[in-house]
Scaffold this motif. Structure first.
Motif, PDB file in Angstrom:
ATOM      1  N   ALA A  83       0.845  -1.199   0.000  1.00  0.00           N
ATOM      2  CA  ALA A  83       0.000   0.000   0.000  1.00  0.00           C
ATOM      3  C   ALA A  83       0.879   1.247   0.000  1.00  0.00           C
ATOM      4  O   ALA A  83       1.949   1.262   0.596  1.00  0.00           O
ATOM      5  CB  ALA A  83      -0.898   0.007   1.229  1.00  0.00           C
ATOM      6  N   ASP A  84       0.386   2.286  -0.652  1.00  0.00           N
ATOM      7  CA  ASP A  84       1.033   3.592  -0.564  1.00  0.00           C
ATOM      8  C   ASP A  84       0.558   4.334   0.677  1.00  0.00           C
ATOM      9  O   ASP A  84       1.309   5.071   1.299  1.00  0.00           O
ATOM     10  CB  ASP A  84       0.737   4.415  -1.817  1.00  0.00           C
ATOM     11  N   TRP A  85      -0.720   4.141   0.989  1.00  0.00           N
ATOM     12  CA  TRP A  85      -1.338   4.780   2.160  1.00  0.00           C
ATOM     13  C   TRP A  85      -2.194   3.764   2.904  1.00  0.00           C
ATOM     14  O   TRP A  85      -2.809   2.891   2.282  1.00  0.00           O
ATOM     15  CB  TRP A  85      -2.244   5.939   1.735  1.00  0.00           C
ATOM     16  N   TRP A  86      -2.262   3.921   4.224  1.00  0.00           N
ATOM     17  CA  TRP A  86      -3.195   3.180   5.071  1.00  0.00           C
ATOM     18  C   TRP A  86      -4.184   4.171   5.666  1.00  0.00           C
ATOM     19  O   TRP A  86      -3.795   5.247   6.125  1.00  0.00           O
ATOM     20  CB  TRP A  86      -2.459   2.480   6.221  1.00  0.00           C
ATOM     21  N   CYS A  87      -5.445   3.788   5.679  1.00  0.00           N
ATOM     22  CA  CYS A  87      -6.493   4.564   6.341  1.00  0.00           C
ATOM     23  C   CYS A  87      -6.917   3.791   7.591  1.00  0.00           C
ATOM     24  O   CYS A  87      -7.231   2.603   7.504  1.00  0.00           O
ATOM     25  CB  CYS A  87      -7.689   4.735   5.409  1.00  0.00           C
ATOM     26  N   VAL A  88      -6.905   4.446   8.732  1.00  0.00           N
ATOM     27  CA  VAL A  88      -7.426   3.868   9.969  1.00  0.00           C
ATOM     28  C   VAL A  88      -8.873   4.348  10.051  1.00  0.00           C
ATOM     29  O   VAL A  88      -9.143   5.510  10.331  1.00  0.00           O
ATOM     30  CB  VAL A  88      -6.600   4.316  11.188  1.00  0.00           C
ATOM     31  N   MET A  89      -9.798   3.447   9.757  1.00  0.00           N
ATOM     32  CA  MET A  89     -11.175   3.827   9.453  1.00  0.00           C
ATOM     33  C   MET A  89     -12.161   3.324  10.505  1.00  0.00           C
ATOM     34  O   MET A  89     -12.008   2.223  11.023  1.00  0.00           O
ATOM     35  CB  MET A  89     -11.511   3.218   8.094  1.00  0.00           C
ATOM     36  N   GLU A 108       5.692  14.326  -0.783  1.00  0.00           N
ATOM     37  CA  GLU A 108       6.351  13.091  -0.326  1.00  0.00           C
ATOM     38  C   GLU A 108       6.848  13.177   1.115  1.00  0.00           C
ATOM     39  O   GLU A 108       6.894  12.186   1.815  1.00  0.00           O
ATOM     40  CB  GLU A 108       7.515  12.783  -1.273  1.00  0.00           C
ATOM     41  N   TYR A 109       7.222  14.360   1.578  1.00  0.00           N
ATOM     42  CA  TYR A 109       7.800  14.488   2.919  1.00  0.00           C
ATOM     43  C   TYR A 109       6.754  14.487   4.030  1.00  0.00           C
ATOM     44  O   TYR A 109       7.102  14.497   5.201  1.00  0.00           O
ATOM     45  CB  TYR A 109       8.702  15.725   3.027  1.00  0.00           C
ATOM     46  N   PHE A 110       5.453  14.467   3.698  1.00  0.00           N
ATOM     47  CA  PHE A 110       4.407  14.336   4.714  1.00  0.00           C
ATOM     48  C   PHE A 110       4.017  12.871   4.840  1.00  0.00           C
ATOM     49  O   PHE A 110       3.741  12.203   3.844  1.00  0.00           O
ATOM     50  CB  PHE A 110       3.166  15.155   4.352  1.00  0.00           C
ATOM     51  N   GLY A 111       3.966  12.385   6.065  1.00  0.00           N
ATOM     52  CA  GLY A 111       3.657  10.984   6.296  1.00  0.00           C
ATOM     53  C   GLY A 111       2.294  10.728   6.894  1.00  0.00           C
ATOM     54  O   GLY A 111       1.873   9.580   6.989  1.00  0.00           O
ATOM     55  N   GLN A 112       1.593  11.780   7.314  1.00  0.00           N
ATOM     56  CA  GLN A 112       0.285  11.611   7.938  1.00  0.00           C
ATOM     57  C   GLN A 112      -0.680  12.678   7.442  1.00  0.00           C
ATOM     58  O   GLN A 112      -0.272  13.790   7.127  1.00  0.00           O
ATOM     59  CB  GLN A 112       0.387  11.744   9.457  1.00  0.00           C
ATOM     60  N   VAL A 113      -1.963  12.301   7.413  1.00  0.00           N
ATOM     61  CA  VAL A 113      -3.014  13.257   7.062  1.00  0.00           C
ATOM     62  C   VAL A 113      -4.122  13.111   8.086  1.00  0.00           C
ATOM     63  O   VAL A 113      -4.576  11.999   8.373  1.00  0.00           O
ATOM     64  CB  VAL A 113      -3.563  12.997   5.637  1.00  0.00           C
ATOM     65  N   CYS A 114      -4.553  14.236   8.636  1.00  0.00           N
ATOM     66  CA  CYS A 114      -5.650  14.254   9.606  1.00  0.00           C
ATOM     67  C   CYS A 114      -6.948  14.619   8.906  1.00  0.00           C
ATOM     68  O   CYS A 114      -6.942  15.222   7.837  1.00  0.00           O
ATOM     69  CB  CYS A 114      -5.374  15.275  10.702  1.00  0.00           C
ATOM     70  N   THR A 115      -8.048  14.259   9.526  1.00  0.00           N
ATOM     71  CA  THR A 115      -9.354  14.569   8.954  1.00  0.00           C
ATOM     72  C   THR A 115      -9.838  15.939   9.402  1.00  0.00           C
ATOM     73  O   THR A 115      -9.436  16.447  10.443  1.00  0.00           O
ATOM     74  CB  THR A 115     -10.402  13.529   9.389  1.00  0.00           C
ATOM     75  N   ASN A 116     -10.713  16.501   8.612  1.00  0.00           N
ATOM     76  CA  ASN A 116     -11.456  17.695   8.972  1.00  0.00           C
ATOM     77  C   ASN A 116     -12.841  17.194   9.364  1.00  0.00           C
ATOM     78  O   ASN A 116     -13.604  16.766   8.510  1.00  0.00           O
ATOM     79  CB  ASN A 116     -11.519  18.649   7.782  1.00  0.00           C
ATOM     80  N   THR A 117     -13.150  17.207  10.646  1.00  0.00           N
ATOM     81  CA  THR A 117     -14.314  16.499  11.160  1.00  0.00           C
ATOM     82  C   THR A 117     -15.521  17.408  11.340  1.00  0.00           C
ATOM     83  O   THR A 117     -15.398  18.525  11.826  1.00  0.00           O
ATOM     84  CB  THR A 117     -13.961  15.857  12.526  1.00  0.00           C
ATOM     85  N   THR A 146      -5.680  11.696  13.116  1.00  0.00           N
ATOM     86  CA  THR A 146      -4.906  11.196  11.984  1.00  0.00           C
ATOM     87  C   THR A 146      -5.617   9.969  11.456  1.00  0.00           C
ATOM     88  O   THR A 146      -5.914   9.045  12.201  1.00  0.00           O
ATOM     89  CB  THR A 146      -3.468  10.857  12.398  1.00  0.00           C
ATOM     90  N   ARG A 147      -5.930   9.964  10.176  1.00  0.00           N
ATOM     91  CA  ARG A 147      -6.639   8.849   9.551  1.00  0.00           C
ATOM     92  C   ARG A 147      -5.831   8.194   8.436  1.00  0.00           C
ATOM     93  O   ARG A 147      -6.090   7.066   8.078  1.00  0.00           O
ATOM     94  CB  ARG A 147      -7.978   9.323   8.978  1.00  0.00           C
ATOM     95  N   PHE A 148      -4.876   8.902   7.875  1.00  0.00           N
ATOM     96  CA  PHE A 148      -4.092   8.360   6.764  1.00  0.00           C
ATOM     97  C   PHE A 148      -2.608   8.393   7.113  1.00  0.00           C
ATOM     98  O   PHE A 148      -2.106   9.384   7.614  1.00  0.00           O
ATOM     99  CB  PHE A 148      -4.345   9.160   5.480  1.00  0.00           C
ATOM    100  N   TYR A 149      -1.955   7.278   6.828  1.00  0.00           N
ATOM    101  CA  TYR A 149      -0.524   7.131   7.084  1.00  0.00           C
ATOM    102  C   TYR A 149       0.151   6.670   5.805  1.00  0.00           C
ATOM    103  O   TYR A 149      -0.260   5.666   5.219  1.00  0.00           O
ATOM    104  CB  TYR A 149      -0.268   6.096   8.185  1.00  0.00           C
ATOM    105  N   ARG A 150       1.189   7.398   5.396  1.00  0.00           N
ATOM    106  CA  ARG A 150       1.962   6.971   4.240  1.00  0.00           C
ATOM    107  C   ARG A 150       2.706   5.697   4.633  1.00  0.00           C
ATOM    108  O   ARG A 150       3.378   5.648   5.655  1.00  0.00           O
ATOM    109  CB  ARG A 150       2.944   8.053   3.800  1.00  0.00           C
TER     110      ARG A 150
END
Length: 165
Positions: A83-89, A108-117, A146-150
């Motif tokens: 996987a390129d990304w994992w979503c913790v869902m 590429e240098y960002f490893g995490q993405v948070c949600t806007n809830t 954080t919901r997405f992890y590279r």
């Protein structure tokens, strides 16, 4: 780009089909641990073939670390493309925007993405979930998860007690 999700469920039959159908528009596979459902949750999961994989049923107390089981299993067996990304869902979570589109633009240098809830209230009784755009009342939440992890070689979900990698 390949996106996998890890999810734990328990008695989610009322919302699960809606969540999965939404997720399968942008996600490649969802790996699930059932936490001892007594409703039709497992039957619903099995309807989606090899895109939704029920790995195990766990009858102990719920813990968010259950989501580490699919993550660690998939990354250790190497039977699936990396996987390129994992979503913790969560089983009752849908995205208004398409995460795949957004993730393609993350440098590429960002490893995490948070949600806007946004949390919706004032739901009417219905046989199926309402479309998010139809809710008349909502509460913006002033925190994010954080919901997405590279998925990199350095990404680890070491502790079962951790909420994410």
């Amino acid at each position: 780009m390949i996106i996998y999700a890890t999810m734990s469920v328990k008695d989610e039959a009322d919302i699960l089909s809606h969540t999965i159908e939404n997720a399968l528009t942008w996600i490649d596979k969802i790996f699930v641990v059932d936490n001892g459902s007594d409703d039709s949750t497992q039957e619903i999961l099995k309807q989606y073939g090899d895109r939704v994989i029920l790995l195990a049923t766990f009858y102990g107390a719920f813990h968010s670390g259950l989501k580490s089981i699919p993550f660690n299993w998939v990354n250790s067996i190497q039977s699936y493309p990396q996987a390129d990304w994992w979503c913790v869902m969560d089983a009752d979570e849908v995205y208004f925007d398409n995460p795949r589109r957004f993730l393609t633009s993350v440098p590429e240098y960002f490893g995490q993405v948070c949600t806007n809830t946004i949390e919706f209230i004032g739901l009417k009784e219905a046989e199926s979930p309402l479309e998010p755009s139809s809710y008349s009342h909502y509460i913006p939440i002033d925190w994010s998860e954080t919901r997405f992890y590279r998925n990199t070689k350095a990404l680890r979900w070491c502790m079962y007690s951790d909420n994410g990698p």
